[in-house]
Motif scaffolding. Structure first.
Motif, mmCIF file in Angstrom:
data_model
loop_
_atom_site.group_PDB
_atom_site.id
_atom_site.type_symbol
_atom_site.label_atom_id
_atom_site.label_comp_id
_atom_site.label_asym_id
_atom_site.label_seq_id
_atom_site.Cartn_x
_atom_site.Cartn_y
_atom_site.Cartn_z
ATOM 1 N N THR A 134 0.860 -1.177 0.000
ATOM 2 C CA THR A 134 0.000 0.000 0.000
ATOM 3 C C THR A 134 0.897 1.228 0.000
ATOM 4 O O THR A 134 1.905 1.259 0.698
ATOM 5 C CB THR A 134 -0.906 0.010 1.243
ATOM 6 N N ARG B 293 0.848 5.812 -0.486
ATOM 7 C CA ARG B 293 -0.008 6.965 -0.224
ATOM 8 C C ARG B 293 0.624 8.212 -0.814
ATOM 9 O O ARG B 293 1.830 8.397 -0.728
ATOM 10 C CB ARG B 293 -0.204 7.119 1.280
ATOM 11 N N GLU C 293 -6.249 12.598 -1.591
ATOM 12 C CA GLU C 293 -5.301 11.620 -1.057
ATOM 13 C C GLU C 293 -5.554 10.309 -1.791
ATOM 14 O O GLU C 293 -6.682 9.823 -1.836
ATOM 15 C CB GLU C 293 -5.492 11.417 0.436
ATOM 16 N N THR D 85 -4.612 6.266 -2.155
ATOM 17 C CA THR D 85 -4.056 5.123 -1.439
ATOM 18 C C THR D 85 -4.328 3.862 -2.252
ATOM 19 O O THR D 85 -5.397 3.262 -2.122
ATOM 20 C CB THR D 85 -4.671 4.996 -0.034
#
Length: 143
Positions: free
Chosen positions: A20, A22, A29, A31
């Motif tokens: 993952t 970001r 945002e 992700t």
């Protein structure tokens, strides 16, 4: 060399692994959860969570690197984009506005049996013809 490969496999370093990442910018945002290490023929997770403070008043245009998705066999997007187009290098998916400040896009796919190396990928949010946030990620394929 063979012994090194066997040891790496035994400790799980050559197995399937997702990651993952970001990134944020332009009020968004991103992700993504993507496959970091895979083998040909296996199902792969690829999910993208997009957050925008204040919610989504306008359609959201998600842009992905087309070459990245050449290594997978596409089984479909969830939710389906309301519009999808591409150029020589990128695929543009438009998702209609939705309530709340979080949007999740899932991709059902598996690595093509003929894929051998992997590919770098990227995902961006496009607003008024410009990328406002971009995140790059790699997927490596092992035998």
């Amino acid at each position: 060399m063979l012994a090194v490969i066997v040891v790496l496999g035994e400790v799980g370093l050559l197995g399937v692994r997702s990651a993952t990442a970001r990134a944020s910018g332009g009020g968004y945002e991103l992700t993504p959860t993507y496959l970091q290490i895979a083998r040909a023929g296996l199902d792969v997770p690829w999910n993208l969570t997009v957050r925008k403070v204040g919610g989504f008043a306008e359609p959201v245009v998600i842009v992905v690197e087309s070459d990245y998705f050449d290594i997978v066999e596409n089984q479909g997007w969830t939710p389906e984009p309301s519009a999808e187009t591409s150029d020589a290098s990128r695929t543009y998916m438009t998702l209609d506005p939705r309530p709340g400040d979080t949007l999740t896009l899932g991709f059902d796919a598996y690595i093509q049996p003929s894929a051998r190396i992997g590919a770098p990928g990227s995902v961006s949010i496009l607003e008024k013809g410009h990328d406002v946030v971009t995140l790059e990620f790699p997927t490596w394929l092992v035998p």
